[in-house]
Design a protein around this motif. Structure first.
Motif, PDB file in Angstrom:
ATOM      1  N   TRP A 110      -5.832  -4.221 -12.684  1.00  0.00           N
ATOM      2  CA  TRP A 110      -4.985  -3.267 -11.980  1.00  0.00           C
ATOM      3  C   TRP A 110      -4.840  -3.591 -10.502  1.00  0.00           C
ATOM      4  O   TRP A 110      -5.807  -3.976  -9.836  1.00  0.00           O
ATOM      5  CB  TRP A 110      -5.570  -1.860 -12.101  1.00  0.00           C
ATOM      6  N   GLY A 111      -3.620  -3.404  -9.988  1.00  0.00           N
ATOM      7  CA  GLY A 111      -3.429  -3.391  -8.553  1.00  0.00           C
ATOM      8  C   GLY A 111      -3.916  -2.059  -7.978  1.00  0.00           C
ATOM      9  O   GLY A 111      -4.164  -1.103  -8.727  1.00  0.00           O
ATOM     10  N   ALA A 112      -4.025  -2.007  -6.658  1.00  0.00           N
ATOM     11  CA  ALA A 112      -4.520  -0.795  -5.990  1.00  0.00           C
ATOM     12  C   ALA A 112      -3.479   0.310  -5.949  1.00  0.00           C
ATOM     13  O   ALA A 112      -3.795   1.449  -5.606  1.00  0.00           O
ATOM     14  CB  ALA A 112      -4.994  -1.133  -4.581  1.00  0.00           C
ATOM     15  N   GLY A 113      -2.232  -0.025  -6.272  1.00  0.00           N
ATOM     16  CA  GLY A 113      -1.195   0.992  -6.310  1.00  0.00           C
ATOM     17  C   GLY A 113      -0.369   1.050  -5.039  1.00  0.00           C
ATOM     18  O   GLY A 113      -0.847   0.705  -3.955  1.00  0.00           O
TER      19      GLY A 113
ATOM     20  N   GLY B 292      -8.257   2.888  -2.474  1.00  0.00           N
ATOM     21  CA  GLY B 292      -7.990   1.537  -1.986  1.00  0.00           C
ATOM     22  C   GLY B 292      -8.245   0.442  -2.995  1.00  0.00           C
ATOM     23  O   GLY B 292      -7.960  -0.727  -2.712  1.00  0.00           O
ATOM     24  N   LEU B 293      -8.760   0.806  -4.158  1.00  0.00           N
ATOM     25  CA  LEU B 293      -9.024  -0.179  -5.193  1.00  0.00           C
ATOM     26  C   LEU B 293      -8.231   0.169  -6.442  1.00  0.00           C
ATOM     27  O   LEU B 293      -7.901   1.337  -6.676  1.00  0.00           O
ATOM     28  CB  LEU B 293     -10.509  -0.212  -5.541  1.00  0.00           C
ATOM     29  N   GLY B 294      -7.959  -0.846  -7.242  1.00  0.00           N
ATOM     30  CA  GLY B 294      -7.331  -0.587  -8.532  1.00  0.00           C
ATOM     31  C   GLY B 294      -8.322   0.013  -9.507  1.00  0.00           C
ATOM     32  O   GLY B 294      -9.539  -0.003  -9.274  1.00  0.00           O
ATOM     33  N   LEU B 295      -7.824   0.549 -10.587  1.00  0.00           N
ATOM     34  CA  LEU B 295      -8.692   0.999 -11.666  1.00  0.00           C
ATOM     35  C   LEU B 295      -9.568  -0.165 -12.130  1.00  0.00           C
ATOM     36  O   LEU B 295      -9.087  -1.289 -12.264  1.00  0.00           O
ATOM     37  CB  LEU B 295      -7.854   1.494 -12.843  1.00  0.00           C
TER      38      LEU B 295
ATOM     39  N   GLN C 293     -11.852   4.940 -10.634  1.00  0.00           N
ATOM     40  CA  GLN C 293     -10.807   4.746  -9.635  1.00  0.00           C
ATOM     41  C   GLN C 293     -11.336   5.159  -8.279  1.00  0.00           C
ATOM     42  O   GLN C 293     -11.721   6.311  -8.074  1.00  0.00           O
ATOM     43  CB  GLN C 293      -9.542   5.547  -9.979  1.00  0.00           C
TER      44      GLN C 293
ATOM     45  N   LEU D 146       1.422   2.028 -10.119  1.00  0.00           N
ATOM     46  CA  LEU D 146       0.360   1.066 -10.397  1.00  0.00           C
ATOM     47  C   LEU D 146       0.891  -0.075 -11.245  1.00  0.00           C
ATOM     48  O   LEU D 146       1.506   0.165 -12.292  1.00  0.00           O
ATOM     49  CB  LEU D 146      -0.801   1.747 -11.145  1.00  0.00           C
TER      50      LEU D 146
ATOM     51  N   TYR E  28     -12.585   3.879 -17.195  1.00  0.00           N
ATOM     52  CA  TYR E  28     -12.279   3.282 -15.912  1.00  0.00           C
ATOM     53  C   TYR E  28     -12.852   4.160 -14.802  1.00  0.00           C
ATOM     54  O   TYR E  28     -12.991   5.368 -14.955  1.00  0.00           O
ATOM     55  CB  TYR E  28     -10.767   3.206 -15.689  1.00  0.00           C
TER      56      TYR E  28
ATOM     57  N   THR F 273       0.821  -1.210   0.000  1.00  0.00           N
ATOM     58  CA  THR F 273       0.000   0.000   0.000  1.00  0.00           C
ATOM     59  C   THR F 273       0.853   1.257   0.000  1.00  0.00           C
ATOM     60  O   THR F 273       0.556   2.219  -0.718  1.00  0.00           O
ATOM     61  CB  THR F 273      -0.922   0.011   1.217  1.00  0.00           C
TER      62      THR F 273
END
Lengths: 109, 113
Positions: free
Chosen positions: A99-102, B40-43, B37, A87, B35, A8
């Motif tokens: 996609w990951g949450a970054g 706490g979540l990915g795109l 956004q 990301l 998309y 995170t």
């Protein structure tokens, strides 16, 4: 299900090196992308890996191991402007990006 | 213009209202994407278009519709907005569908009350 995991938040010092990891489980694999996103801005493309190994692009490098479902982004000679979210995204068998949450990277002087 | 533009930059909307987010690109890219956004979540992909005249559903299409009448424009419509649609919306494009790099617009911040 499909899943992309990355830390995170990370903190590093200006001038140092940092490695941001990404692990993935997806239905199919057609490449892995890294994007940079500054707060309040759009994601911008950094790198693309489809074969195993290291791709170097200036201060940034990206590594991929398909057998391990693992990638990392390596940032060298960190600058304050590198403070951003990074990301990780995998292109699945349907050619859609997952996609990951970054990872929010904080650079301290 | 160069690249991708989105309008509006931000919007506050009452629940139940209809809203269209606009996206225009001048790169002659065939593929376009919407998309959302969330913190706490990915795109998450809402809808996409591989070429003018065709559209497809992404991961979270419910409550949204799109059209692709020409190469440059790809509007996203919320027929009856709900608070769970509060998010930042990004439009993106790529030369073609597949492994081509996606380029993103500046985003629209939408708040549904």
């Amino acid at each position: 299900g499909q899943n992309i995991d990355q830390p995170t938040e990370m903190t590093a010092t200006e001038g140092a090196i940092v490695q941001i990891n990404c692990t993935y489980q997806t239905s199919g694999f057609n490449g892995l992308f890294w994007y940079q996103q500054h707060a309040g801005e759009a994601p911008t493309f950094l790198s693309y890996n489809v074969l195993d190994g290291l791709e170097e692009k200036g201060r940034f490098s990206s590594f991929l191991s398909r057998s391990k479902g693992y990638s990392y982004l390596l940032l060298k000679e960190l600058q304050m402007k590198d403070s951003a979210s990074y990301l990780c995204a995998v292109m699945d068998s349907n050619y859609q990006l997952i996609w990951g949450a970054g990872t929010k990277l904080i650079i301290k002087p | 213009i160069a690249g991708i533009t989105q309008a509006p930059t931000s919007q506050i909307l009452a629940a139940g209202r209809r809203m269209t987010l606009r996206c225009t690109q001048d790169m002659r890219h065939n593929a376009m994407y919407w998309y959302r956004q969330d913190l706490g979540l990915g795109l998450r992909l809402i809808h996409y278009s591989n070429t003018a005249g065709t559209t497809g559903k992404g991961e979270v299409p419910d409550g949204y519709s799109v059209s692709r009448a020409n190469t440059d424009d790809f509007p996203l419509t919320l027929a009856s907005a709900v608070p769970s649609q509060t998010s930042v919306y990004f439009c993106a494009s790529s030369v073609s569908v597949g492994t081509d790099t996606q380029y993103f617009g500046p985003g629209t911040r939408l708040t549904v009350l």
